[in-house]
Design an enzyme around this catalytic site. Structure first.
Site, PDB file in Angstrom:
ATOM      1  N   GLU A 256     -10.600  -1.373 -15.918  1.00  0.00           N
ATOM      2  CA  GLU A 256      -9.436  -2.260 -15.764  1.00  0.00           C
ATOM      3  C   GLU A 256      -9.783  -3.711 -16.060  1.00  0.00           C
ATOM      4  O   GLU A 256     -10.707  -4.284 -15.487  1.00  0.00           O
ATOM      5  CB  GLU A 256      -8.867  -2.150 -14.344  1.00  0.00           C
ATOM      6  CG  GLU A 256      -7.607  -2.973 -14.139  1.00  0.00           C
ATOM      7  CD  GLU A 256      -6.892  -2.677 -12.832  1.00  0.00           C
ATOM      8  OE1 GLU A 256      -5.829  -3.280 -12.587  1.00  0.00           O
ATOM      9  OE2 GLU A 256      -7.392  -1.852 -12.040  1.00  0.00           O
ATOM     10  N   LYS A 272      -2.195   1.582 -12.416  1.00  0.00           N
ATOM     11  CA  LYS A 272      -1.644   2.254 -11.236  1.00  0.00           C
ATOM     12  C   LYS A 272      -1.213   3.649 -11.663  1.00  0.00           C
ATOM     13  O   LYS A 272      -0.476   3.809 -12.632  1.00  0.00           O
ATOM     14  CB  LYS A 272      -0.431   1.498 -10.658  1.00  0.00           C
ATOM     15  CG  LYS A 272      -0.811   0.431  -9.666  1.00  0.00           C
ATOM     16  CD  LYS A 272      -1.132   1.023  -8.326  1.00  0.00           C
ATOM     17  CE  LYS A 272      -1.945   0.094  -7.454  1.00  0.00           C
ATOM     18  NZ  LYS A 272      -3.384   0.249  -7.584  1.00  0.00           N
TER      19      LYS A 272
END
Length: 449
Positions: A256, A272
């Site tokens: 990420e 997510k």
């Protein structure tokens, strides 16, 4: 500053080259070990530190000389001292590499101090490097840069080039299973019960989503370098890193990106939504489809995208913030993720440090609203997160920056290895599913330990 960049010829990859310098104090590699998803553009190795900046709370130090100050402000002042305009396409060719731990946020927000601080490392730690080795994966080129602060630029580049010329390709081997025992700050029933408490806060209207973490640890006698070597082999990631610091090492395979700042443009890529990889192609397809069609996971990501848009709007020019990707599926060795991308144009008066400060910590690992989520995290997790869910990356002297979110990351210190795993909790969360999601995320880290 006698700044210089030279292109060199080598068949060695970034980790092969890093191995030459692995025992050098403060050697760091920012390693795009997964290059085939469009994100692994560059890798960087920092060697020959001319300045080390650390901060914890209001205590700062430069090369171990201590003084009082705000860590973010003092770091910005140092970058201003060395600011230069460089004529190069490379986003990072001179500057500092390091991290902000999650707990650096305590100097930005008034949070209750109820969680126990059980590992002592600086909240902020950055090394300023005389030399960088730069791997341009887009054009398949390698460079050495020199600032000329410690040693004459031409001389230092020749020395590094000679060492690389004598380097060797690294061999990888299959992992041998061991009987390592892992411990956690939650047992299964406690974690499930705590997910229920987060859902009660959501029902009461305190938050829409909050990230909950459990931390694993084990005794470790393995070489941190070997652990990182194995991790990049079995779980390559676009924002991997290995930091060999004072009396601890950070071993990261993060998928990420927190924030990239390049030529005045800002990008954040929140994750997510997670599903495990299957044991065969059919299971993979099933899990992929389930994630893409999950309204719960998409709503989670949408909440965080909205938070990130608001954060970027504080530092970007009006009307420039846009969502450029939404609900993109990314594949990793142990999991699938849903990812989005939010971009904007940085205000001319906002520095890279100020941009990071205004957006820190990342919304994907706190929740929304951010401050109330952080208060709930402090109350329910019981121990301070430390490096986990902080950020690792670089600041270039010209104003560029790029930082990951510290997930899938091991902290090795005093014969113990620590790593956090967690997930976003919403009203639709199933307590048991959330627990098993943390184990899916832990798989690669447990394997290498």
């Amino acid at each position: 500053m006698n700044f210089f960049i030279k292109e060199i010829n080598t068949k060695l990859d970034p980790f092969d080259v890093f191995t030459i310098f692995k025992d050098t104090k403060n050697a760091i590699i920012l390693d795009s070990s997964k290059k085939n998803n469009g994100l692994g553009e560059y890798s960087f190795i920092g060697i020959n530190t001319f300045l080390t900046f650390k901060a914890t709370g209001s205590k700062c130090s430069i090369n171990d000389e201590e003084f009082n100050g705000d860590g973010f402000t003092e770091l910005e002042n140092l970058l201003k001292r060395y600011k230069i305009d460089k004529n190069t396409h490379l986003p990072f060719s001179g500057g500092c590499i390091g991290y902000f731990s999650y707990d650096a946020s305590r100097s930005l927000e008034k949070l209750p101090e109820t969680a126990k601080k059980d590992i002592a490392i600086p909240d902020i730690y950055f090394n300023f490097y005389d030399n960088l080795i730069i791997f341009d994966h887009i054009n398949n080129k390698t460079y050495i840069s020199a600032s000329g602060i410690i040693k004459n630029s031409n001389e230092s580049i020749k020395e590094i080039e000679a060492l690389i010329a004598n380097g060797k390709k690294i061999e990888y081997f299959d992992l041998i299973e061991s009987d390592t025992k892992f411990y956690s700050n939650f047992d299964k029933s406690e974690y499930i019960e705590t997910v229920g408490k987060v859902r009660e806060y959501i029902r009461s209207g305190d938050v829409y989503i909050a990230n909950l973490t459990q931390r694993f640890w084990c005794y470790n006698e393995k070489s941190p370098y070997e652990i990182y070597k194995n991790l990049r082999y079995i779980n390559p990631a676009p924002f991997s890193a290995y930091l060999n610091l004072d009396d601890f090492e950070i071993i990261s395979s993060s998928p990420e990106r927190f924030i990239k700042i390049r030529n005045g443009k800002v990008e954040t890529r929140p994750i997510k939504g997670t599903r495990p990889r299957g044991t065969n192609e059919e299971e993979d397809k099933k899990n992929k489809k389930e994630l893409i069609n999950s309204e719960k996971d998409k709503s989670e990501l949408l909440m965080i995208v909205d938070l990130e848009r608001n954060d970027l709007s504080k530092v970007c020019k009006p009307f420039s913030v846009k969502v450029t990707e939404l609900f993109k599926l990314e594949e990793y060795s142990t999991v699938f993720h849903l990812v989005s991308s939010v971009e904007g144009e940085l205000k001319e008066e906002v520095s890279s440090v100020e941009c990071i400060r205004e957006c820190f910590p990342g919304g994907s690992i706190t929740g929304a609203p951010k401050i109330r989520s952080m208060e709930i995290i402090e109350e329910l997790e019981g121990i301070q997160r430390n490096i986990y869910t902080g950020i690792i990356g670089y600041f270039d002297f010209s104003g560029n920056a790029d930082f990951n979110i510290v997930i899938r990351t091991i902290l090795n210190k005093n014969g113990k290895a620590y790593f956090g795993v967690g997930g976003g909790i919403t009203w639709d969360s199933n307590e048991k599913d959330e627990y098993f999601e943390t184990l899916d995320k832990a798989k690669a880290l447990m394997r290498v330990l």
